[in-house]
Design a protein around this motif. Structure first.
Motif, PDB file in Angstrom:
ATOM      1  N   SER A 209       4.790  -4.918   2.917  1.00 27.17           N
ATOM      2  CA  SER A 209       4.839  -4.192   1.647  1.00 27.17           C
ATOM      3  C   SER A 209       3.504  -4.301   0.939  1.00 27.17           C
ATOM      4  N   THR A 210       3.357  -3.506  -0.121  1.00 26.37           N
ATOM      5  CA  THR A 210       2.132  -3.530  -0.902  1.00 26.37           C
ATOM      6  C   THR A 210       2.445  -3.237  -2.363  1.00 26.37           C
ATOM      7  N   VAL A 211       1.611  -3.758  -3.240  1.00 26.91           N
ATOM      8  CA  VAL A 211       1.681  -3.436  -4.661  1.00 26.91           C
ATOM      9  C   VAL A 211       0.473  -2.558  -4.971  1.00 26.91           C
ATOM     10  N   VAL A 212       0.735  -1.402  -5.578  1.00 26.98           N
ATOM     11  CA  VAL A 212      -0.342  -0.453  -5.878  1.00 26.98           C
ATOM     12  C   VAL A 212      -0.267  -0.015  -7.333  1.00 26.98           C
ATOM     13  N   VAL A 213      -1.352   0.582  -7.801  1.00 27.23           N
ATOM     14  CA  VAL A 213      -1.378   1.271  -9.089  1.00 27.23           C
ATOM     15  C   VAL A 213      -1.541   2.755  -8.796  1.00 27.23           C
ATOM     16  N   ASP A 214      -0.753   3.600  -9.474  1.00 28.70           N
ATOM     17  CA  ASP A 214      -0.878   5.036  -9.240  1.00 28.70           C
ATOM     18  C   ASP A 214      -1.892   5.661 -10.197  1.00 28.70           C
ATOM     19  N   ARG A 215      -2.023   6.970 -10.136  1.00 25.56           N
ATOM     20  CA  ARG A 215      -3.034   7.682 -10.931  1.00 25.56           C
ATOM     21  C   ARG A 215      -2.815   7.543 -12.433  1.00 25.56           C
ATOM     22  N   GLU A 216      -1.586   7.262 -12.825  1.00 24.23           N
ATOM     23  CA  GLU A 216      -1.285   7.130 -14.262  1.00 24.23           C
ATOM     24  C   GLU A 216      -1.417   5.690 -14.743  1.00 24.23           C
ATOM     25  N   GLY A 217      -1.739   4.777 -13.821  1.00 25.44           N
ATOM     26  CA  GLY A 217      -1.873   3.382 -14.211  1.00 25.44           C
ATOM     27  C   GLY A 217      -0.575   2.592 -14.115  1.00 25.44           C
ATOM     28  N   GLU A 218       0.437   3.155 -13.441  1.00 22.90           N
ATOM     29  CA  GLU A 218       1.713   2.455 -13.270  1.00 22.90           C
ATOM     30  C   GLU A 218       1.694   1.635 -11.984  1.00 22.90           C
TER      31      GLU A 218
ATOM     32  N   ILE B 279      -4.174   2.793  -5.770  1.00 26.88           N
ATOM     33  CA  ILE B 279      -5.140   1.700  -5.665  1.00 26.88           C
ATOM     34  C   ILE B 279      -4.352   0.459  -5.283  1.00 26.88           C
ATOM     35  N   VAL B 280      -4.700  -0.124  -4.152  1.00 25.43           N
ATOM     36  CA  VAL B 280      -3.988  -1.303  -3.656  1.00 25.43           C
ATOM     37  C   VAL B 280      -4.364  -2.523  -4.499  1.00 25.43           C
ATOM     38  N   LEU B 281      -3.339  -3.252  -4.954  1.00 21.21           N
ATOM     39  CA  LEU B 281      -3.562  -4.502  -5.681  1.00 21.21           C
ATOM     40  C   LEU B 281      -3.334  -5.721  -4.794  1.00 21.21           C
ATOM     41  N   GLU B 282      -2.306  -5.641  -3.945  1.00 19.00           N
ATOM     42  CA  GLU B 282      -2.047  -6.756  -3.025  1.00 19.00           C
ATOM     43  C   GLU B 282      -1.237  -6.258  -1.838  1.00 19.00           C
ATOM     44  N   ALA B 283      -1.240  -7.054  -0.777  1.00 19.04           N
ATOM     45  CA  ALA B 283      -0.504  -6.708   0.442  1.00 19.04           C
ATOM     46  C   ALA B 283       0.233  -7.939   0.943  1.00 19.04           C
ATOM     47  N   THR B 284       1.425  -7.705   1.493  1.00 19.81           N
ATOM     48  CA  THR B 284       2.202  -8.782   2.099  1.00 19.81           C
ATOM     49  C   THR B 284       2.297  -8.540   3.601  1.00 19.81           C
TER      50      THR B 284
ATOM     51  N   SER C  98     -12.283  -5.139   3.050  1.00 26.37           N
ATOM     52  CA  SER C  98     -11.354  -5.812   2.149  1.00 26.37           C
ATOM     53  C   SER C  98      -9.923  -5.500   2.564  1.00 26.37           C
ATOM     54  N   VAL C  99      -8.970  -6.252   2.017  1.00 23.99           N
ATOM     55  CA  VAL C  99      -7.559  -5.998   2.284  1.00 23.99           C
ATOM     56  C   VAL C  99      -7.186  -4.585   1.826  1.00 23.99           C
ATOM     57  N   GLY C 100      -7.644  -4.198   0.632  1.00 20.53           N
ATOM     58  CA  GLY C 100      -7.344  -2.860   0.126  1.00 20.53           C
ATOM     59  C   GLY C 100      -7.888  -1.775   1.037  1.00 20.53           C
ATOM     60  N   GLY C 101      -9.128  -1.962   1.495  1.00 18.25           N
ATOM     61  CA  GLY C 101      -9.731  -0.989   2.397  1.00 18.25           C
ATOM     62  C   GLY C 101      -9.027  -0.944   3.742  1.00 18.25           C
ATOM     63  N   ALA C 102      -8.558  -2.106   4.197  1.00 20.68           N
ATOM     64  CA  ALA C 102      -7.855  -2.178   5.479  1.00 20.68           C
ATOM     65  C   ALA C 102      -6.557  -1.378   5.432  1.00 20.68           C
ATOM     66  N   LEU C 103      -5.849  -1.439   4.301  1.00 19.19           N
ATOM     67  CA  LEU C 103      -4.627  -0.632   4.150  1.00 19.19           C
ATOM     68  C   LEU C 103      -4.969   0.843   4.013  1.00 19.19           C
ATOM     69  N   PHE C 104      -6.004   1.132   3.252  1.00 21.73           N
ATOM     70  CA  PHE C 104      -6.427   2.509   2.984  1.00 21.73           C
ATOM     71  C   PHE C 104      -6.577   3.292   4.285  1.00 21.73           C
ATOM     72  N   MET C 105      -7.178   2.654   5.299  1.00 23.45           N
ATOM     73  CA  MET C 105      -7.456   3.361   6.554  1.00 23.45           C
ATOM     74  C   MET C 105      -6.674   2.800   7.734  1.00 23.45           C
ATOM     75  N   ASN C 106      -5.662   1.951   7.462  1.00 26.41           N
ATOM     76  CA  ASN C 106      -4.925   1.310   8.549  1.00 26.41           C
ATOM     77  C   ASN C 106      -5.911   0.766   9.576  1.00 26.41           C
TER      78      ASN C 106
END
Length: 300
Positions: free
Chosen positions: A148-157, A181-186, A126-134
């Motif tokens: 760039s990427t949009v992520v959610v942090d441990r607190e849900g922000e 947690i990656v939500l989207e990637a540009t 997935s796109v998220g997995g691809a960013l996770f491990m480059n």
């Protein structure tokens, strides 16, 4: 917990005691207590906040292409973003949600005559997995094209980060250590010519299909490339091709792959990985470092 999770999303998006072998490329893995598939960014935030409030274990699962889940499964909440899979093009950029396949993102680039993502046409994650491990292949990697990427942090922000803020290096990033947690990637690409882009993608696809054991479940390349060597060559020269523990086998087609040939357990698969590492170390004094991630619990 089930009632709270279905209030956040819906009954169709929450499964109890779901077998994770149904969601991994290796076809390995025990049960998740709760398997959740949110449909919006807000639902992702709420699930994380609920896990924090209830002090319940939380695990992010991509599409399971570079992952081994142990036979005892995973306690608490397992979240998969497969339903966040939109891909859109704006000028020479492609914005892809985390659950979209990176293969489909490369196909979108082809359709829009944008070059730069050809290397990803055979990466199953997935796109998220691809960013996770480059993720990378055939001389290209995510950090070459990610803006760039949009992520959610441990607190849900929700945070928007530049590619430079992810510390992308060979098969690694700071995403796991920061709990993002990656939500989207540009991805920023360059204008190209359809036939030229397709020719490269067809060539890479053919190379992948002829050289990799796609006929069996596997986690892809098991090991990172050791400096000055090729993992597959070291394994081949160690005469390990065809070596089998239970239903797990070192592929006869590509020594860098371990396949689930005959209903293997995760323990058999992991034991074979360790045996390969031990043998290569003894024969060539080279330490093979795993590229695949192992999570979950042993069977009780």
């Amino acid at each position: 917990m089930y009632d709270k999770l279905i209030q956040i999303t819906s009954k169709s998006n929450v499964m109890v005691n779901e077998l994770l072998k149904n969601h991994t490329y290796t076809r390995l893995g025990g049960k998740a207590d709760f398997y959740v598939t949110p449909e919006t960014y807000e639902q992702v935030q709420e699930v994380i906040r609920l896990a924090n409030q209830e002090n319940i274990a939380f695990t992010m699962l991509g599409n399971g292409s570079n992952l081994i889940v142990k036979d005892g499964g995973i306690r608490g909440i397992v979240m998969n973003l497969q339903k966040l899979s939109d891909i859109k093009t704006v000028g020479n950029t492609i914005i892809a949600q985390s659950g979209a396949r990176i293969i489909d993102t490369s196909r979108e680039a082809l359709k829009e005559e944008l070059t730069g993502l050809e290397f990803a046409c055979g990466i199953p994650g997935s796109v998220g997995g691809a960013l996770f491990m480059n993720a990378g292949a055939y001389g290209g990697e995510i950090k070459d094209v990610l803006t760039s990427t949009v992520v959610v942090d441990r607190e849900g922000e929700i945070l928007t980060l530049t590619a430079d803020q992810l510390d992308l290096a060979y098969r690694t990033s700071n995403i796991p250590e920061n709990g993002y947690i990656v939500l989207e990637a540009t991805f920023t690409l360059e204008a190209g010519e359809y036939d030229a882009i397709k020719e490269v993608m067809d060539d890479l696809t053919n190379r992948r299909e002829t050289k990799q054991p796609l006929e069996y479940p596997s986690c892809g390349s098991v090991f990172k490339r050791p400096p000055g060597h090729f993992a597959g060559k070291l394994i081949q020269d160690s005469e390990l091709q065809g070596m089998q523990i239970g239903g797990a086998q070192v592929s006869l087609k590509h020594a860098g792959f371990i396949v689930n040939k005959d209903d293997a357990t995760a323990k058999e698969y992991i034991d074979l990985i360790k045996y390969v590492q031990k043998t290569v170390k003894e024969k060539f004094d080279v330490k093979l470092e795993r590229e695949v991630k192992i999570i979950g619990e042993e069977l009780a």
